[in-house]
Every structure is written in C-alpha cells, then in structure tokens.
Design a protein around this motif. Structure first.
Motif, mmCIF file in Angstrom:
data_model
loop_
_atom_site.group_PDB
_atom_site.id
_atom_site.type_symbol
_atom_site.label_atom_id
_atom_site.label_comp_id
_atom_site.label_asym_id
_atom_site.label_seq_id
_atom_site.Cartn_x
_atom_site.Cartn_y
_atom_site.Cartn_z
ATOM 1 N N ILE A 24 0.834 -1.117 0.060
ATOM 2 C CA ILE A 24 0.054 0.136 0.169
ATOM 3 C C ILE A 24 0.803 1.359 -0.043
ATOM 4 O O ILE A 24 1.383 1.739 1.057
ATOM 5 N N ASP A 25 1.104 1.877 -1.224
ATOM 6 C CA ASP A 25 1.856 3.077 -1.115
ATOM 7 C C ASP A 25 1.209 4.537 -0.913
ATOM 8 O O ASP A 25 -0.063 4.310 -0.617
ATOM 9 N N THR A 26 1.977 5.374 -1.057
ATOM 10 C CA THR A 26 1.604 6.837 -0.456
ATOM 11 C C THR A 26 0.331 7.099 -1.436
ATOM 12 O O THR A 26 -0.778 7.665 -0.967
ATOM 13 N N GLN A 28 -2.041 5.261 -2.954
ATOM 14 C CA GLN A 28 -3.137 4.589 -2.484
ATOM 15 C C GLN A 28 -3.845 5.217 -1.238
ATOM 16 O O GLN A 28 -5.024 5.203 -1.096
ATOM 17 N N LEU A 29 -2.891 5.578 -0.232
ATOM 18 C CA LEU A 29 -3.414 6.183 0.892
ATOM 19 C C LEU A 29 -3.971 7.335 0.643
ATOM 20 O O LEU A 29 -5.132 7.861 1.100
ATOM 21 N N ALA A 30 -3.264 7.968 -0.159
ATOM 22 C CA ALA A 30 -3.992 9.467 -0.552
ATOM 23 C C ALA A 30 -5.343 9.236 -1.321
ATOM 24 O O ALA A 30 -6.227 9.948 -1.038
ATOM 25 N N LEU A 31 -5.525 8.257 -2.102
ATOM 26 C CA LEU A 31 -6.635 8.164 -2.899
ATOM 27 C C LEU A 31 -7.951 7.744 -1.596
ATOM 28 O O LEU A 31 -8.810 8.173 -1.807
ATOM 29 N N GLU A 32 -7.224 6.841 -0.807
ATOM 30 C CA GLU A 32 -8.319 6.494 0.441
ATOM 31 C C GLU A 32 -8.655 7.704 0.990
ATOM 32 O O GLU A 32 -10.098 7.653 1.362
ATOM 33 N N ARG A 33 -7.854 8.609 1.306
ATOM 34 C CA ARG A 33 -8.283 9.655 2.108
ATOM 35 C C ARG A 33 -9.092 10.774 1.268
ATOM 36 O O ARG A 33 -10.088 11.391 1.876
ATOM 37 N N SER A 34 -8.712 10.860 -0.007
ATOM 38 C CA SER A 34 -9.768 11.613 -0.735
ATOM 39 C C SER A 34 -11.126 11.186 -1.046
ATOM 40 O O SER A 34 -11.881 11.938 -1.109
ATOM 41 N N ILE A 35 -11.233 10.010 -0.841
ATOM 42 C CA ILE A 35 -12.602 9.427 -1.107
ATOM 43 C C ILE A 35 -13.434 9.659 0.160
ATOM 44 O O ILE A 35 -14.584 10.306 0.226
ATOM 45 N N SER A 36 -12.661 9.594 1.408
ATOM 46 C CA SER A 36 -13.316 9.864 2.787
ATOM 47 C C SER A 36 -13.387 11.333 2.789
ATOM 48 O O SER A 36 -14.650 11.868 3.243
ATOM 49 N N GLY A 37 -12.500 12.114 2.219
ATOM 50 C CA GLY A 37 -12.662 13.791 2.214
ATOM 51 C C GLY A 37 -13.838 14.070 1.471
ATOM 52 O O GLY A 37 -14.601 15.127 1.777
ATOM 53 N N ALA A 38 -14.152 13.727 0.298
ATOM 54 C CA ALA A 38 -15.096 13.721 -0.792
ATOM 55 C C ALA A 38 -16.288 13.415 -0.032
ATOM 56 O O ALA A 38 -17.534 14.161 0.008
ATOM 57 N N LEU A 72 0.829 15.714 1.794
ATOM 58 C CA LEU A 72 1.408 14.850 0.782
ATOM 59 C C LEU A 72 2.886 15.649 0.334
ATOM 60 O O LEU A 72 3.946 15.118 0.112
ATOM 61 N N GLY A 73 2.679 16.951 0.826
ATOM 62 C CA GLY A 73 4.025 17.994 0.560
ATOM 63 C C GLY A 73 5.204 17.453 1.887
ATOM 64 O O GLY A 73 6.243 17.805 1.380
ATOM 65 N N THR A 74 4.560 16.960 2.752
ATOM 66 C CA THR A 74 5.733 16.642 3.808
ATOM 67 C C THR A 74 6.309 15.476 3.435
ATOM 68 O O THR A 74 7.517 15.297 4.038
ATOM 69 N N GLY A 75 5.868 14.630 2.570
ATOM 70 C CA GLY A 75 6.418 13.379 1.948
ATOM 71 C C GLY A 75 6.560 12.388 3.032
ATOM 72 O O GLY A 75 6.954 11.383 2.821
ATOM 73 N N ASP A 76 5.712 12.569 3.961
ATOM 74 C CA ASP A 76 5.828 11.423 5.091
ATOM 75 C C ASP A 76 4.297 10.819 4.779
ATOM 76 O O ASP A 76 3.242 11.169 4.662
ATOM 77 N N LYS A 77 4.444 9.317 4.802
ATOM 78 C CA LYS A 77 3.479 8.526 4.467
ATOM 79 C C LYS A 77 2.355 8.468 5.433
ATOM 80 O O LYS A 77 1.273 8.387 5.314
ATOM 81 N N SER A 78 3.015 8.515 6.766
ATOM 82 C CA SER A 78 2.177 8.429 7.944
ATOM 83 C C SER A 78 1.157 9.649 8.049
ATOM 84 O O SER A 78 -0.074 9.624 8.559
ATOM 85 N N SER A 124 -12.594 5.005 -9.029
ATOM 86 C CA SER A 124 -12.006 4.401 -10.247
ATOM 87 C C SER A 124 -10.810 4.331 -10.307
ATOM 88 O O SER A 124 -10.143 2.878 -10.454
ATOM 89 N N VAL A 125 -10.018 5.007 -9.947
ATOM 90 C CA VAL A 125 -8.434 5.249 -9.887
ATOM 91 C C VAL A 125 -7.907 3.947 -8.873
ATOM 92 O O VAL A 125 -7.025 3.307 -8.798
ATOM 93 N N LEU A 126 -8.306 4.073 -7.578
ATOM 94 C CA LEU A 126 -8.221 3.183 -6.650
ATOM 95 C C LEU A 126 -8.315 1.920 -6.998
ATOM 96 O O LEU A 126 -7.715 0.750 -6.608
ATOM 97 N N LYS A 127 -9.534 1.579 -7.661
ATOM 98 C CA LYS A 127 -10.073 0.514 -8.062
ATOM 99 C C LYS A 127 -9.034 -0.383 -9.159
ATOM 100 O O LYS A 127 -8.790 -1.476 -8.993
#
Lengths: 140, 148
Positions: A24-26, A28-38, A72-78, A124-127
C-alpha cells in the motif's frame, strides 16, 4: 547496482534504484483519504442545500484538497494516512439574502456535482490500482 | 462521520420543504375563507426553518471533545408555524352573511401571488435536495464497487 543501458540509452536514476516492496503506497493512501474527504465534503454541501432557506445560516465547507496537499507535501507516508479534514464555516462568502443566509443554490449544486464526480474518479483510480496489485499477486 | 449522513441531511430538507408546500397549499385553499373555526377570518401561516446539529447537539459536542475544531454539518427542521398577524383587506358586500353592521367583510390576509412564489420556492428547494440525495446514492454505489 548495475547500470541499466539499452542501445546506448541510460535509464534515469529514479529507475536505477531498487524499488522497496510496498503493498500500500502513499498514492493509494492518498486516494483512500480523498474518497473519505469527498464523502465528508458531500455532507457539508448537502447541509448547505438543506438550509438554503434557513434564516441566518452561513455556508460550511471542507477543504480536503488543501489538507491532503499539505500532507503529501511533507513526503511523510504516515502524515498522509492520518490526514484529518475539518468542516468549517466559510467566511469568504458574504451574505446573499436579506434574511442573513449566504447560500447560493446554483453554486452549491455545481460544487456538489463536481464533488460527486471527483469521488467517483478517485474510486475508479483506486479500483484500477487494486486490480493491478491483484493481477501481480495472481489473485484475480 | 456516518456513511449515510449526507442522505439523512437531504432527507430532513425534503421533510421541511414538503411541510412548507403543505402550509402554502393550506393558505391558497383558504384565500377566501372569511370565517374560520374561531369565527375570525383565516390568517396565512408561515413556516420558520432552523438548522439542526450546528451547535449544542450530542454529535457536535462529541466531535469537539474528540479534538475536531470544525462544525458538524446538520440538516434542517421546521422550528415553528406562525400566523401572519397583519389584517386582510375590507370588502364591501352587505349581502354577505359575514358582513359587519357597515356592510364590510374582513377578507383573509392571503396574497395568492406571494403564496405561488413560496410554492415554487419550496418546490425548487425540494428538487435541489433530491439531486443532492441522488448524488449521495451514486457516491455510495461507486464506493461499493471497490469490493467487486
């Protein structure tokens, strides 16, 4: 590591590094967070539309793009994984109605439609990315 | 944050707007009612809307206690239905059973044009919230596709 050269073409340094194995890369995590944010933003925009004729109501919004871009700008996955979004009153829009309400129904509808499309695009992208992963793992 | 929060918010608005439509329909229906149950001419009714969940509710208190600085978006509810206390116009018709000694009837303070505008406003607001609800439905359906 051996230098990668094909017919005189040297691969850029980014490709020369051995990729670390991350399931699970950054992104993928960003996509998951953006779905939640939307989803959270949809609630805020739905509340705005619901209160379009409530006297004194001020619009609320969720700036999940800004929060995610900062993480994402921090470059920190966590940091990306734990990005939290806040629903806030939007002070940038002035009162548009005589009863102190600041809702413009057309504007809110446009934002709502765009947000829904954005969420569906992210899904769609996540899938697609999950499908690639499944294919690589041989669990199609 | 609940999965169906968006739909509940839109649903509360559908309830509120339908009530507005019903009250407006009652006003139009009674535009010529010169004597109600209390013996007075009909007075037009108005719905006052109020947002819920903005402050003071359990959900918003909980999210604040859990360190969230934002507000909990809430739906809408009808807080009260009030009677418009302005007087209707007087019409001279001595033969009318509700006419006073001078031959005047006090008509209801209903202006049909105002009521029609209110009706269209409620209808448009209803439609906007239906659109929001169907958008929420599409989003949930798309999210469920991840599992397929």
């Amino acid at each position: 590591m051996e230098r990668l050269e094909v017919h005189g073409w040297t691969a850029p340094s980014s490709l020369q590094e051995t990729p670390s194995l991350v399931l699970i890369d950054t992104t993928q995590l960003a996509l998951e967070r953006s779905i939640s944010g939307a989803a959270q933003r949809h609630e805020a925009l739905a509340a705005n539309l619901a209160n379009a004729s409530t006297p004194g109501y001020r619009r609320v919004d969720v700036d999940f793009h800004g929060a995610l871009a900062a993480a994402l700008g921090t470059g920190d996955k966590s940091a990306v994984e734990h990005t939290a979004f806040t629903t806030q009153a939007d002070a940038s829009v002035g009162v548009t109605q005589a009863d102190g309400n600041s809702i413009d129904v057309d504007n809110e509808s446009a934002k709502l439609a765009a947000n829904a499309l954005e969420q569906q695009a992210a899904v769609s992208v996540l899938k697609a990315r999950t499908a690639i992963m499944r294919s690589a793992l041989g669990v199609a | 944050m609940s999965m169906f929060g968006g739909m509940e918010i839109s649903g509360s608005a559908l309830t509120a707007q339908r009530l507005r439509m019903n009250v407006t329909a009652e006003n139009i229906a009674n535009a010529e009612t010169t004597k109600g149950a209390d013996g007075n001419p009909y007075r037009r009714k108005e719905v006052t809307l109020q947002s819920v969940g903005q402050a003071g509710t359990f959900g918003s208190q909980l999210s604040r206690a859990m360190g969230s600085s934002g507000v909990a978006p809430g739906g809408v509810q009808a807080s009260e239905i009030t009677e418009d206390q302005t007087n209707g116009k007087l019409v001279y018709d001595p033969s009318h059973p509700d006419a006073d000694e001078q031959g005047y009837i006090r008509m209801p303070n209903v202006d049909t044009v105002t009521e029609m505008v209110d009706l269209i406003d409620a209808q448009r607001a209803y439609e906007a919230n239906v659109t929001a609800m169907s958008a929420a439905k599409q989003m949930f359906a798309k999210t469920l596709e991840i599992l397929r």
